[in-house]
Design an enzyme around this catalytic site. Structure first.
Site, short mmCIF file in Angstrom:
data_model
loop_
_atom_site.label_atom_id
_atom_site.label_comp_id
_atom_site.label_asym_id
_atom_site.label_seq_id
_atom_site.Cartn_x
_atom_site.Cartn_y
_atom_site.Cartn_z
N GLY A 6 -3.03 2.91 2.19
CA GLY A 6 -3.32 1.98 1.10
C GLY A 6 -2.10 1.15 0.77
O GLY A 6 -1.15 1.11 1.53
N ASN A 7 -2.13 0.48 -0.37
CA ASN A 7 -0.95 -0.27 -0.80
C ASN A 7 -0.84 -0.20 -2.32
O ASN A 7 -1.71 0.36 -2.98
CB ASN A 7 -1.01 -1.71 -0.29
#
Ligand code: CTP
Length: 410
Positions: free
Chosen positions: A208-209
């Site tokens: 993810g980020n």
């Protein structure tokens, strides 16, 4: 008479800056607004209700139980007001507002607010920087209120610090500019993507980020406030859903792609604010991956939603907006993205600004110009983006279908 026809409730908390509320009421009236005043008991110790009755021609509401108010005055005022401005907003008043208390005239009216809500805090600088106050400010902002100031300056006890209430003129300016926008996107259908995507590796892990989703959610909130019909396609975030939006929750880039591509031809505007993962694991393990020696992951490309939309859009959406996060050559990179993804506007951020923060510094890049904006709240940036979108929509070649059918927009 820039506030002509606007109905504003000024709500006072108990602080020394209450005397400035007198000027605020006068200033709002001078600009054409109809003003009613509500005050807490503590506010009445600093400035008398008679002063406001004299100014506004209506009694200041100080007591929910007063016999001369037939009916429920807080409900009536909450419904009546286009805006409620709490000035001064004390530490205590903000804390009570955040926790949903409604045990005096100001809080009960706030709880019934239909229109915009503003807080102009005024307090000692240590009360302002107190973690409880800072948390309350964040909560109020997340729920759609606008917190104006405070500024740094001389405080009641002679110290200088951050906690001084904004001047009445500045509060009136902020209220005016916000109310001016109301309903200018009425009938416009806006599709927004927001947040990160999570690309699953196994049943418990993902790539993810750090995107919080705040930018996309701020655009959704502002578009709703301006009268647009909003669909928000959102990745996993910790934010409350904006009231009034159709919310489509997705997890991965592929799901977001599918949600957008199956809907885009129903929209006048598409704003792609999501931080979509460019890659996903080639395989999603059915069982949790056990540790061993090293681990090599094979990644494959995700579809580019913005680019696909640009390629397939035909006449819809009429306006397509993308974001770009760059570490160098901001403007050129944004311009390249504008062309490659057939967008009409790119909101370009430097990688050092924005991600996971409350403020953002951006440059708006379109086919003919690049406008660097100062650092501002994500909400203020959302309004700048929507101002541009509106200008693009008004361009004769891009009238949204519903407007072309109905005739020129106002
Ligand atoms: N975007 C998208 N789908 C993707 C990747 C990006 O819709 N798979 C959109 C984002 O929502 C945003 C813009 O494209 O509007 C962002 O592009 P950027 O973050 O610069 O990433 P890339 O286009 O992938 O370019 P780069 O090669 O610089 O990473």
């Amino acid at each position: 008479m820039s506030l002509q026809g606007k109905r504003i409730v000024v709500g006072l908390g108990g602080g020394i800056a209450a005397f400035k509320a007198v000027q605020l009421v006068r200033e709002l009236m001078r600009r054409g607004a109809e003003v009613r005043v509500v005050m807490t008991e503590a506010a009445g110790r600093f400035v008398g209700p008679i002063t406001f009755a004299g100014l506004t021609g209506k009694p200041a509401v100080t007591d929910l139980w007063a016999e001369d108010y037939a009916g429920e005055v807080h409900v009536e005022l909450g419904e009546w007001a286009d805006a409620i401005v709490i000035a001064p907003a004390t530490m205590n008043l903000m804390a009570r507002a955040t926790s949903g208390q409604a045990n005096d005239a100001v809080l009960a009216t706030l709880a019934c607010a239909r229109g915009e809500v503003f807080f102009a805090p005024a307090m000692h600088h240590r009360m302002w920087s107190h973690p409880a106050t800072q948390l309350n400010v964040r909560l109020l902002t997340e729920r759609g209120a606008v917190v104006l100031g405070p500024v740094t300056g001389p405080l009641a006890n002679g110290e200088v610090g951050e906690g001084r209430m904004l001047e009445p003129d500045d509060i009136a300016d902020a209220v005016e500019s916000r109310l001016a926008h109301t309903d200018d996107l009425k009938g416009t259908r806006v599709l927004i993507t927001a947040g990160p995507t999570h690309e699953d590796l196994d049943p418990v892990r993902y790539l993810g980020n750090r995107s919080s989703g705040r930018m996309g959610y701020a655009i959704a909130a502002q578009a709703l406030r301006r009268g647009a019909e909003v669909t928000l396609v959102t990745g996993p975030v910790q934010l409350p859903a904006p009231t009034g939006a159709e919310v489509v929750s997705v997890r991965s880039a592929q799901q977001m792609h599918e949600a957008v591509m199956s809907r885009f031809d129903r929209f006048d505007v598409a704003i792609m604010a999501a931080a979509v993962a460019d890659y996903r694991p080639a395989q999603r393990a059915t069982h949790k991956i056990k540790k061993g020696g090293g681990l090599k992951l094979e990644l494959v490309r995700n579809p580019d939603i913005l680019a696909d939309l640009g390629a397939k859009r035909g006449s819809q959406p009429s306006v397509l907006v993308g974001f770009a996060l760059e570490t160098e050559n901001l403007e050129q990179a944004a311009r390249d993205k504008l062309e490659q993804k057939s967008a009409d506007l790119i909101v370009a951020n430097e990688a050092s600004s924005g991600l996971g923060q409350d403020t953002n510094r951006a440059t708006l890049v379109d086919a003919s110009s690049a406008s660097p904006l100062p650092e501002m709240s994500k909400r203020a940036l959302a309004d700048q983006i929507l101002d541009r979108v509106r200008a693009l929509l008004k361009h004769p070649s891009r009238k949204p279908r519903h407007e072309a059918e109905r005739g020129a927009p106002n």
